[in-house]
Design a protein around this motif. Structure first.
Motif, PDB file in Angstrom:
ATOM      1  N   VAL A 114      24.892  10.700   4.442  1.00 52.32           N
ATOM      2  CA  VAL A 114      24.660   9.560   5.121  1.00 52.32           C
ATOM      3  C   VAL A 114      26.049   9.139   5.633  1.00 52.32           C
ATOM      4  O   VAL A 114      27.106   9.524   4.968  1.00 52.32           O
ATOM      5  N   SER A 115      26.277   8.425   6.715  1.00 54.39           N
ATOM      6  CA  SER A 115      27.593   7.750   7.090  1.00 54.39           C
ATOM      7  C   SER A 115      28.056   6.624   6.054  1.00 54.39           C
ATOM      8  O   SER A 115      27.169   6.094   5.331  1.00 54.39           O
ATOM      9  N   ARG A 116      29.232   6.266   6.191  1.00 54.17           N
ATOM     10  CA  ARG A 116      29.585   5.262   5.291  1.00 54.17           C
ATOM     11  C   ARG A 116      28.980   3.777   5.675  1.00 54.17           C
ATOM     12  O   ARG A 116      28.627   3.141   4.885  1.00 54.17           O
ATOM     13  N   THR A 117      28.629   3.773   6.998  1.00 56.79           N
ATOM     14  CA  THR A 117      27.961   2.476   7.352  1.00 56.79           C
ATOM     15  C   THR A 117      26.670   2.214   6.763  1.00 56.79           C
ATOM     16  O   THR A 117      26.171   1.270   6.355  1.00 56.79           O
ATOM     17  N   VAL A 118      25.874   3.600   6.919  1.00 57.81           N
ATOM     18  CA  VAL A 118      24.650   3.572   6.350  1.00 57.81           C
ATOM     19  C   VAL A 118      24.600   3.211   4.756  1.00 57.81           C
ATOM     20  O   VAL A 118      23.745   2.474   4.246  1.00 57.81           O
ATOM     21  N   GLY A 159       0.743  -1.313  -0.098  1.00 56.49           N
ATOM     22  CA  GLY A 159       0.087   0.079  -0.040  1.00 56.49           C
ATOM     23  C   GLY A 159       0.938   1.213   0.053  1.00 56.49           C
ATOM     24  O   GLY A 159       0.336   2.258  -0.258  1.00 56.49           O
ATOM     25  N   SER A 160       2.248   1.252   0.369  1.00 59.74           N
ATOM     26  CA  SER A 160       3.088   2.310   0.421  1.00 59.74           C
ATOM     27  C   SER A 160       2.930   3.057  -1.099  1.00 59.74           C
ATOM     28  O   SER A 160       2.956   4.097  -0.935  1.00 59.74           O
ATOM     29  N   LEU A 161       3.006   2.291  -2.086  1.00 63.28           N
ATOM     30  CA  LEU A 161       3.019   3.058  -3.413  1.00 63.28           C
ATOM     31  C   LEU A 161       1.791   3.813  -3.660  1.00 63.28           C
ATOM     32  O   LEU A 161       1.632   4.963  -4.418  1.00 63.28           O
ATOM     33  N   ILE A 162       0.934   2.964  -3.379  1.00 63.06           N
ATOM     34  CA  ILE A 162      -0.429   3.762  -3.616  1.00 63.06           C
ATOM     35  C   ILE A 162      -0.749   5.091  -2.646  1.00 63.06           C
ATOM     36  O   ILE A 162      -1.261   6.152  -3.158  1.00 63.06           O
ATOM     37  N   ARG A 163      -0.216   4.938  -1.444  1.00 62.78           N
ATOM     38  CA  ARG A 163      -0.394   6.190  -0.735  1.00 62.78           C
ATOM     39  C   ARG A 163       0.469   7.398  -1.388  1.00 62.78           C
ATOM     40  O   ARG A 163       0.148   8.416  -0.937  1.00 62.78           O
ATOM     41  N   SER A 164       1.615   6.938  -1.903  1.00 61.55           N
ATOM     42  CA  SER A 164       2.445   7.992  -2.460  1.00 61.55           C
ATOM     43  C   SER A 164       1.673   8.914  -3.520  1.00 61.55           C
ATOM     44  O   SER A 164       2.308   9.615  -3.836  1.00 61.55           O
ATOM     45  N   LEU A 165       0.742   8.218  -4.089  1.00 59.88           N
ATOM     46  CA  LEU A 165       0.061   8.960  -5.071  1.00 59.88           C
ATOM     47  C   LEU A 165      -0.712  10.217  -4.835  1.00 59.88           C
ATOM     48  O   LEU A 165      -0.650  11.185  -5.390  1.00 59.88           O
ATOM     49  N   THR A 166      -0.830  10.289  -3.321  1.00 64.52           N
ATOM     50  CA  THR A 166      -1.654  11.409  -2.729  1.00 64.52           C
ATOM     51  C   THR A 166      -0.346  12.511  -2.008  1.00 64.52           C
ATOM     52  O   THR A 166      -0.844  13.292  -1.552  1.00 64.52           O
ATOM     53  N   GLY A 167       0.756  11.863  -2.267  1.00 58.82           N
ATOM     54  CA  GLY A 167       1.923  12.547  -1.528  1.00 58.82           C
ATOM     55  C   GLY A 167       2.175  12.363  -0.186  1.00 58.82           C
ATOM     56  O   GLY A 167       2.813  12.796   0.694  1.00 58.82           O
ATOM     57  N   ARG A 168       1.540  11.134   0.130  1.00 55.31           N
ATOM     58  CA  ARG A 168       1.478  10.496   1.731  1.00 55.31           C
ATOM     59  C   ARG A 168       2.723   9.550   1.655  1.00 55.31           C
ATOM     60  O   ARG A 168       2.223   8.297   1.158  1.00 55.31           O
ATOM     61  N   HIS A 169       3.702   9.747   1.940  1.00 57.00           N
ATOM     62  CA  HIS A 169       4.962   8.856   1.902  1.00 57.00           C
ATOM     63  C   HIS A 169       5.232   8.287   3.230  1.00 57.00           C
ATOM     64  O   HIS A 169       4.895   8.781   4.396  1.00 57.00           O
ATOM     65  N   ALA A 170       5.892   7.031   3.312  1.00 58.60           N
ATOM     66  CA  ALA A 170       6.125   6.227   4.771  1.00 58.60           C
ATOM     67  C   ALA A 170       7.185   7.262   5.188  1.00 58.60           C
ATOM     68  O   ALA A 170       7.987   7.789   4.659  1.00 58.60           O
ATOM     69  N   ALA A 171       7.104   7.044   6.836  1.00 60.20           N
ATOM     70  CA  ALA A 171       8.115   7.811   7.419  1.00 60.20           C
ATOM     71  C   ALA A 171       9.598   7.292   6.954  1.00 60.20           C
ATOM     72  O   ALA A 171      10.339   6.138   6.598  1.00 60.20           O
ATOM     73  N   ARG A 172      10.563   8.402   6.765  1.00 60.09           N
ATOM     74  CA  ARG A 172      11.862   8.142   6.113  1.00 60.09           C
ATOM     75  C   ARG A 172      12.980   7.766   7.197  1.00 60.09           C
ATOM     76  O   ARG A 172      12.773   8.424   8.356  1.00 60.09           O
ATOM     77  N   ASN A 173      13.793   6.902   7.048  1.00 60.73           N
ATOM     78  CA  ASN A 173      14.779   6.767   7.844  1.00 60.73           C
ATOM     79  C   ASN A 173      16.066   6.798   6.691  1.00 60.73           C
ATOM     80  O   ASN A 173      15.706   6.419   5.304  1.00 60.73           O
ATOM     81  N   PHE A 174      17.117   6.855   7.011  1.00 61.72           N
ATOM     82  CA  PHE A 174      18.435   7.123   6.108  1.00 61.72           C
ATOM     83  C   PHE A 174      18.815   5.963   5.107  1.00 61.72           C
ATOM     84  O   PHE A 174      19.005   6.194   4.093  1.00 61.72           O
ATOM     85  N   HIS A 175      18.581   4.944   5.949  1.00 61.97           N
ATOM     86  CA  HIS A 175      18.786   3.514   5.180  1.00 61.97           C
ATOM     87  C   HIS A 175      17.893   3.486   3.809  1.00 61.97           C
ATOM     88  O   HIS A 175      18.263   3.154   2.775  1.00 61.97           O
ATOM     89  N   THR A 176      16.469   3.538   4.279  1.00 67.29           N
ATOM     90  CA  THR A 176      15.616   3.339   3.297  1.00 67.29           C
ATOM     91  C   THR A 176      15.608   4.492   2.032  1.00 67.29           C
ATOM     92  O   THR A 176      15.472   4.290   1.053  1.00 67.29           O
ATOM     93  N   PHE A 177      15.918   5.625   2.587  1.00 70.01           N
ATOM     94  CA  PHE A 177      16.153   6.853   1.821  1.00 70.01           C
ATOM     95  C   PHE A 177      17.095   6.520   0.634  1.00 70.01           C
ATOM     96  O   PHE A 177      16.886   6.807  -0.680  1.00 70.01           O
ATOM     97  N   VAL A 178      18.346   6.186   1.107  1.00 66.83           N
ATOM     98  CA  VAL A 178      19.409   5.710   0.220  1.00 66.83           C
ATOM     99  C   VAL A 178      19.061   4.708  -0.822  1.00 66.83           C
ATOM    100  O   VAL A 178      19.312   4.683  -2.063  1.00 66.83           O
TER     101      VAL A 178
END
Length: 243
Positions: free
Chosen positions: A55-59, A5-24
């Protein structure tokens, strides 16, 4: 993995909470699938990407490992991280599928999506008609009502529709058939994001077709369920291939 459902939610600009790992992961994954980072190319150095994404090298390295597990890249010492051929990509991974939403329209890939969906959902609706429980039927009817009252809310409509397909897959009692949910979500997102003028008519027709499918499943008629699914697939095919 991403939540269904995350992709469908994004159609209206509602994105899942971001963390650096997922963002990269999402930034690099979208670049690869869209062709911005071509197959066979070597990604920028760690230093460059660390600065670009903040982000850090680890992330960064954990993100690269995740992309490697999905088959998108191959990291080698002294060579760098190279984009892998499409033949190595895990197309049943929900994130890899979702990243195709941002890629240029590709009729051949759309046809592949529809073919795989038919191959998985055909058996699923047959098994669902044999094994569904009263609770499955109750939930599917609830989500069908949510579809019918969505009016112009593509998020409500899309999420409700996705829930129905997920319940069908669950009621089929075959774990592997649940792989269809990611395919259905991508198809839905592509369809709902285009041609706003004809979207309301599509939503009405899709709801009507799913109602017929649920009636057949509730009645325990596998052949009728497959016939109703064929109408659902034909509608989606016509709209998807016209994009």
């Amino acid at each position: 993995m991403i939540e269904a459902g995350s992709l469908i939610r994004s159609l209206t600009g509602r994105h899942a909470a971001r963390n650096f790992h997922t963002f990269v992961i999402n930034e690099i994954g979208r670049a690869i699938v869209s062709g911005a980072a071509p197959i066979g190319s070597v990604l920028d150095s760690d230093a460059v990407m660390m600065e670009r994404y903040g982000v850090s090298r680890t992330v960064l390295r954990e993100a690269i490992k995740t992309l490697e597990a999905k088959g998108l890249v191959e990291a080698r010492p002294k060579v760098g991280t190279r984009v892998s051929p499409r033949s190595r990509w895990n197309f049943f991974d929900s994130q890899v599928l979702a990243w195709h939403f941002h890629a240029p329209a590709d009729r051949h890939f759309f046809e592949n999506l529809l073919e795989v969906r038919e191959a998985l959902e055909g058996p699923a609706v047959r098994h669902a008609a044999r094994h569904r429980t009263a609770e499955h039927v109750r939930l599917m009817k609830y989500w069908l009502h949510q579809m019918s009252t969505a009016t112009d809310s593509i998020e409500q409509f899309g999420l409700a529709c996705l829930e129905i397909h997920a319940i069908i897959a669950e009621s089929a009692q075959n774990t592997l058939l649940r792989s269809v949910v990611g395919v259905v979500e991508l198809i839905l997102a592509l369809i709902l994001s285009k041609d706003e003028a004809t979207r309301p008519l599509y939503m009405v027709e899709a709801t009507r077709n799913l109602e017929a499918l649920l009636d057949a499943i509730e009645a325990g008629h596998p052949d009728a369920a497959v016939t109703a699914l064929t109408a659902c697939l034909a509608l989606d095919q016509q709209r998807l291939l016209s994009l």
